[in-house]
Design a protein around this motif. Structure first.
Motif, short mmCIF file in Angstrom:
data_model
loop_
_atom_site.label_atom_id
_atom_site.label_comp_id
_atom_site.label_asym_id
_atom_site.label_seq_id
_atom_site.Cartn_x
_atom_site.Cartn_y
_atom_site.Cartn_z
N SER A 22 -102.53 -48.89 -15.33
CA SER A 22 -101.87 -48.63 -14.04
C SER A 22 -102.62 -47.55 -13.25
O SER A 22 -102.81 -47.68 -12.04
CB SER A 22 -100.43 -48.20 -14.26
N LEU A 60 -101.59 -55.75 -11.56
CA LEU A 60 -100.64 -55.16 -12.51
C LEU A 60 -99.79 -56.23 -13.18
O LEU A 60 -99.44 -56.11 -14.35
CB LEU A 60 -99.73 -54.15 -11.81
N LEU A 61 -99.46 -57.26 -12.43
CA LEU A 61 -98.66 -58.34 -12.98
C LEU A 61 -99.37 -59.01 -14.15
O LEU A 61 -98.73 -59.42 -15.13
CB LEU A 61 -98.31 -59.37 -11.90
N VAL A 64 -98.82 -56.71 -17.11
CA VAL A 64 -97.42 -56.78 -17.51
C VAL A 64 -97.13 -58.12 -18.19
O VAL A 64 -96.40 -58.17 -19.19
CB VAL A 64 -96.49 -56.54 -16.30
N ALA A 76 -94.35 -52.21 -21.72
CA ALA A 76 -94.76 -52.61 -20.38
C ALA A 76 -94.00 -51.85 -19.30
O ALA A 76 -94.60 -51.36 -18.34
CB ALA A 76 -94.55 -54.12 -20.19
N VAL A 77 -92.70 -51.73 -19.47
CA VAL A 77 -91.89 -51.04 -18.46
C VAL A 77 -92.20 -49.55 -18.43
O VAL A 77 -92.47 -48.98 -17.36
CB VAL A 77 -90.39 -51.29 -18.72
N THR A 80 -96.18 -48.89 -17.46
CA THR A 80 -96.49 -49.17 -16.07
C THR A 80 -95.82 -48.18 -15.14
O THR A 80 -96.44 -47.66 -14.20
CB THR A 80 -96.08 -50.61 -15.70
N THR A 81 -94.56 -47.89 -15.40
CA THR A 81 -93.83 -46.93 -14.56
C THR A 81 -94.46 -45.55 -14.65
O THR A 81 -94.66 -44.89 -13.63
CB THR A 81 -92.35 -46.87 -14.97
N SER A 111 -90.98 -49.20 -9.36
CA SER A 111 -91.78 -49.79 -10.43
C SER A 111 -90.96 -50.00 -11.69
O SER A 111 -91.15 -50.98 -12.41
CB SER A 111 -93.03 -48.95 -10.72
N THR A 115 -90.69 -53.82 -12.73
CA THR A 115 -91.32 -54.15 -14.00
C THR A 115 -90.31 -54.64 -15.01
O THR A 115 -90.58 -55.57 -15.78
CB THR A 115 -92.08 -52.93 -14.55
N ALA A 118 -89.46 -58.21 -14.01
CA ALA A 118 -90.59 -59.10 -14.30
C ALA A 118 -90.72 -59.33 -15.81
O ALA A 118 -90.93 -60.46 -16.26
CB ALA A 118 -91.88 -58.52 -13.74
N CYS A 119 -90.58 -58.28 -16.58
CA CYS A 119 -90.68 -58.41 -18.05
C CYS A 119 -89.56 -59.28 -18.61
O CYS A 119 -89.79 -60.10 -19.50
CB CYS A 119 -90.65 -57.04 -18.71
#
Length: 134
Positions: A22, A60-61, A64, A76-77, A80-81, A111, A115, A118-119
């Motif tokens: 990230s 980033l996707l 993730v 991932a969460v 990335t955050t 984020s 995230t 998305a996860c």
């Protein structure tokens, strides 16, 4: 033994890995553009263009997706955050108004939520995809 869509955080490597990814992606997409554009009517825009932010989100996707498809959802969460929050803090900390912390907080919350959603979608789709094929 039944496994859910989330692996326990027994493998902490995805957290710093995704935080580093990230940070690097923020620097690649947003770190080099630091000036605001002045329009003919005197208003200013920027410093980022929409294509830069969209590029950051799409790349980033991919990272993730890699983590979530392997059920490293927490990594991932959190990774990335944390990476985006640290990058925003260092990129915007020279703001003299002090309001940069509001933006950093918004990046952190946005984020985190984006995230996590998305996860959850990726991990759920991968899980249901396996169930259908079996």
């Amino acid at each position: 033994m039944r496994q859910g869509i989330v692996k326990p955080v027994r493998h902490p490597l995805p957290i710093p890995a995704l935080a580093g990814v990230s940070l690097v992606l923020w620097a690649a997409w947003l770190g080099w553009d630091q000036h605001r554009d002045v329009q003919p009517d005197g208003t200013t825009t920027g410093p980022y263009a929409a294509w830069q932010v969209i590029g950051l989100l799409l790349t980033l996707l991919a990272a993730v997706y890699w983590a979530a498809s392997r059920r490293y959802v927490a990594g991932a969460v959190i990774g990335t955050t944390a990476g985006l929050t640290v990058a925003a803090y260092f990129d915007w900390s020279d703001d003299s108004s002090g309001l940069f912390m509001v933006g950093v907080g918004m990046v952190m919350m946005g984020s985190l939520i984006a995230t996590a959603v998305a996860c959850a979608v990726i991990a759920s789709a991968k899980r249901h995809g396996r169930r259908i094929r079996a």
